[in-house]
Design an enzyme around this catalytic site. Structure first.
Site, PDB file in Angstrom:
ATOM      1  N   HIS A  14       0.875  -0.945  -0.197  1.00  0.00           N
ATOM      2  CA  HIS A  14      -0.051   0.021   0.148  1.00  0.00           C
ATOM      3  C   HIS A  14       0.906   1.283   0.323  1.00  0.00           C
ATOM      4  CE1 HIS A  14      -4.486   1.672   1.248  1.00  0.00           C
ATOM      5  NE2 HIS A  14      -3.476   2.859   0.673  1.00  0.00           N
ATOM      6  N   GLU A 199     -10.772   4.149   5.671  1.00  0.00           N
ATOM      7  CA  GLU A 199     -10.517   4.859   6.138  1.00  0.00           C
ATOM      8  C   GLU A 199     -11.294   6.193   6.530  1.00  0.00           C
ATOM      9  OE1 GLU A 199      -8.245   6.830   3.037  1.00  0.00           O
ATOM     10  OE2 GLU A 199      -6.556   7.351   4.393  1.00  0.00           O
ATOM     11  N   ASP A 277       1.784   3.701   2.648  1.00  0.00           N
ATOM     12  CA  ASP A 277       1.133   5.006   1.987  1.00  0.00           C
ATOM     13  C   ASP A 277       1.583   6.101   0.687  1.00  0.00           C
ATOM     14  OD1 ASP A 277      -1.772   5.511   1.595  1.00  0.00           O
ATOM     15  OD2 ASP A 277      -2.475   6.038   3.156  1.00  0.00           O
ATOM     16  N   ASP A 278       2.092   6.741   1.691  1.00  0.00           N
ATOM     17  CA  ASP A 278       2.532   8.381   1.347  1.00  0.00           C
ATOM     18  C   ASP A 278       3.951   8.503   1.979  1.00  0.00           C
ATOM     19  OD1 ASP A 278       0.448   8.902  -1.365  1.00  0.00           O
ATOM     20  OD2 ASP A 278      -0.774   8.584   0.823  1.00  0.00           O
TER      21      ASP A 278
HETATM   22 ZN   LIG Z   1      -3.790   4.562   0.089  1.00  0.00          ZN
END
Ligand SMILES: [Zn+2]
Length: 342
Positions: A14, A199, A277-278
């Site tokens: 992810h 989320e 994620d980021d």
């Molecule tokens: Zn994401």
């Protein structure tokens, strides 16, 4: 770096390419494209890479990164740099999301983007054996028509290491039902699918992802912790969820003062994987996520092996790669267990 974590064979499922771009790389891209302000570049970048803020401020920072990506070489530079970061962390395999429509809508054709990313993936493999694959992500707030377009666009992209189709963006914009047809079309064409759910949305959004969209994996899913019946569903159907602790705490998916619900999922036998994620925007990386879980959720060595094995079992890539990766992974785990020094 935690040496013990470094030696653990890892799988990252992810992560968004746009969110992996480090400040130095974005500066290089922005200067080449003349998209950075001539004056006060530092302060401008500071605003993108500062931590804190809620989900909407994060989405603005994400959009600000995307603004500077204008040509295929930008995607090459991003993917090349991120591949190096993953190799340094002992990651064996990663599936990287890319919201391609953000760029195709601006007139950048899809094929050169994918070709540039593919070149970076090939170089990473030749250099370190790291295997990288791509997931084409739709933008939820653009609605079901746009998602169907993505499924159409994806036709013929497998040769560029695309292994799946996902859906991210504003979870509360359109309900899952709107995307039923698009996900059916993706499945019919042989794609593995994933969706960001649980989320910004609640447990029902996770239930809908399983029952309506019939996805193979769920991005985040963390809010399922609030409803035992959804936890039961995830456990019964053995749907993997990608937990991304720093991202979820930064955006408020999990309140910072709450106990992070890793154990809730593990104790029910839900196949949890861990993602970053980021990482550039949240100032983290996969190793840091695992380290944080060790410190805050009692992630044991056995749990570490379990979450990485869950990741291996949840990958979307072709069977031949999966077999090759499995052999390397299991040898790596055995070696890690012998040499662990924590
Ligand atoms: Zn994401």
């Amino acid at each position: 770096m935690n040496q013990s974590l470094f030696g653990l064979p890892k799988v990252e499922l992810h992560v968004h390419l746009e969110g992996t771009i480090r400040r130095e790389i974005l500066e290089k891209i922005g200067r080449r494209n003349n998209t950075l302000p001539v004056k006060e570049t530092g302060a401008f970048l500071e605003r993108i890479y500062r931590s804190g803020g809620d989900l909407s401020s994060f989405l603005r920072r994400f959009a600000a990164v995307c603004h500077h990506l204008r040509s295929p070489i930008d995607f090459y530079l991003a993917a090349r740099d991120y591949g190096k970061q993953l190799s340094r962390q002992g990651v064996l395999y990663a599936e990287i999301h890319l919201s391609v429509q953000i760029f195709t809508r601006r007139g950048i054709p899809l094929q050169p983007i994918l070709s540039a990313v593919d070149e970076a993936f090939e170089e990473a493999y030749r250099e370190s054996g790291l295997m990288l694959r791509l997931i084409l992500d739709g933008v939820r707030q653009w609605g079901p028509g746009s998602m169907l377009e993505l499924v159409e666009m994806a036709e013929g992209t497998r040769r560029w290491k695309v292994v799946g189709i996902g859906l991210g963006g504003d979870e509360n914009s359109f309900p899952a039902e709107s995307f039923r047809e698009a996900f059916r079309a993706a499945r019919d064409r042989g794609w593995k699918t994933t969706v960001h759910a649980g989320e910004a949305g609640g447990p029902d959004s996770v239930r809908d992802a399983v029952e309506i969209l019939k996805v193979d994996r769920i991005g985040h899913g963390v809010r399922a912790a609030g409803d035992p019946s959804v936890l039961d569903l995830l456990a019964r159907c053995q749907i993997p969820i990608d937990l991304c602790p720093t991202s979820q705490r930064e955006t408020g998916a999990v309140a910072k003062n709450d106990i992070y619900p890793l154990r809730t999922f593990l104790d029910r036998g839900i196949p949890v994987t861990i993602g970053s994620d980021d990482p550039a925007l949240f100032q983290t990386d996969l190793t840091n996520e695992l380290s944080w879980l060790q410190g805050h959720c009692g992630l044991s060595p056995e749990d570490l092996v379990r979450v990485e094995r869950n990741g291996l079992e949840a990958i979307f890539c072709e069977p031949e790669v999966r077999r090759r990766l499995g052999a390397i992974f299991h040898a790596g785990i055995r070696s890690w267990q012998r040499n662990r020094t924590d």
